[in-house]
Write a protein that holds these residues in place. Structure first.
Motif, mmCIF file in Angstrom:
data_model
loop_
_atom_site.group_PDB
_atom_site.id
_atom_site.type_symbol
_atom_site.label_atom_id
_atom_site.label_comp_id
_atom_site.label_asym_id
_atom_site.label_seq_id
_atom_site.Cartn_x
_atom_site.Cartn_y
_atom_site.Cartn_z
ATOM 1 N N GLN A 6 31.327 18.620 82.418
ATOM 2 C CA GLN A 6 30.147 19.466 82.262
ATOM 3 C C GLN A 6 28.869 18.735 82.680
ATOM 4 N N LEU A 7 28.823 17.433 82.429
ATOM 5 C CA LEU A 7 27.685 16.627 82.890
ATOM 6 C C LEU A 7 27.674 16.577 84.414
ATOM 7 N N TYR A 8 28.829 16.371 84.998
ATOM 8 C CA TYR A 8 29.007 16.337 86.461
ATOM 9 C C TYR A 8 28.566 17.656 87.085
ATOM 10 N N VAL A 9 29.009 18.773 86.517
ATOM 11 C CA VAL A 9 28.649 20.100 87.024
ATOM 12 C C VAL A 9 27.151 20.355 86.843
ATOM 13 N N SER A 10 26.572 19.844 85.756
ATOM 14 C CA SER A 10 25.129 20.001 85.535
ATOM 15 C C SER A 10 24.332 19.383 86.678
ATOM 16 N N GLY A 11 24.747 18.195 87.111
ATOM 17 C CA GLY A 11 24.072 17.543 88.226
ATOM 18 C C GLY A 11 24.249 18.306 89.526
#
Length: 313
Positions: free
Chosen positions: A248-253
């Protein structure tokens, strides 16, 4: 016999059967009692956490209704009730109480700031790990983090190695590149104990590994991955008000960078991710960022993942 149980038993694909069983776990065999309004309330009671989940629930109910018709166990009344379900209205009710799944850019920057200010020990490690994943240094088994070496970090380009042998380059910020190089020179993990500060030796796969782990950690891939997850959970616990998985952090970026490009092209993120958007430029922007970050998923799947949450970005 229960009509619902018979339907569940008729599903031959195990994963599909599992989903169907979850959706229909509290369903009453007396289908005549269900109006469209009742079905919408039933879905709400299942506590869906995304538009995609709501679509899945409706899909299962539709399958069930068609199966009943095929077996001569119902007329079209129940099927029409299912078709009348307003998915958008359900999401509108769910969204305010739904747990957040991503972080916006302002929150991301605030977390980096708070780590710098409040983290007493190892702040560079925590900051760089969080920053890495947001900027696209990620894969499912986190092997790109484990294999990351200072010698493969350029001014703003990093070479990443997956355990499966796949190698690719990724453009990152100069700040992150510098943090990676500086962190690679660190082989001590600090923590407080009753005698003061305890310093524990860290090790990695290579002397210049960026993300070393405490020496007492075994060298197995699972142990290394667990060490990274543990540090990410600490960031989540101390600086966020909701859970945030590495993906989810990866997708946020990824979404931040997509939004930036959309804005430059005069397209709002809400418009770009609206239902049935067929703008070719939007597709190209999303697709190129997924490819750039080595995220092996279809544009349609990515859109479904963030659907209902785009206002966060």
């Amino acid at each position: 016999m229960s009509k619902t149980k018979d339907f569940i038993d008729s599903i031959e694909i195990p994963n599909t059967a599992k989903v169907v069983k979850h959706v229909l776990k509290n369903f009453d065999d007396n289908i005549e009692k269900y109006s469209t309004e009742d079905l919408e309330k039933y879905i709400l009671d299942l506590k869906p956490n995304s538009p995609k989940t709501i679509v899945t629930h409706c899909y299962v109910l539709n399958l069930y209704a068609k199966w009943l018709n095929e077996k001569g166990l119902a007329d079209n009344t129940f099927l029409e009730a299912v078709k009348g379900i307003d998915k958008k209205a359900i999401w509108k009710k769910v969204k305010p109480i739904c747990k957040k799944k991503f972080v916006g850019y302002e929150m991301y920057k605030q977390i980096l700031h708070d780590i710098d200010v409040y983290e007493e020990f190892n702040s560079l490690y925590y900051r760089t790990l969080f920053q890495c994943i947001y900027e696209g240094v990620y894969n499912d088994d986190l092997s790109v983090l484990k294999n990351l070496r200072a010698k493969e970090v350029g001014e703003n380009i990093v070479t990443l190695h997956e355990d499966n042998g796949h190698v690719y380059k990724l453009k990152i910020s100069k700040e992150l590149a510098q943090n990676m190089k500086e962190l690679a020179e660190t082989d001590i993990w600090e923590r407080r104990n009753r005698f003061g500060i305890c310093k524990v030796e860290m090790r990695g796969l290579y002397p210049d590994s960026v993300f070393k782990v405490e020496k007492r950690t075994t060298a197995s891939d699972d142990a290394l991955r667990f060490a990274y997850y543990s540090k990410l959970r600490k960031i989540e616990k101390d600086y966020l008000e909701h859970t945030l998985l590495p993906l989810q952090l990866y997708v946020s970026g990824i979404m931040y960078r997509i939004k930036t490009r959309l804005t430059k092209n005069g397209i709002s993120v809400i418009e770009a991710f609206s239902d049935n958007n067929r703008n070719r430029k939007v597709y190209e922007i999303i697709s190129s960022e997924l490819i750039r970050c080595n995220y092996k998923t279809e544009v349609g799947n990515f859109r479904e993942m963030v659907k209902g949450h785009v206002d966060i970005f």
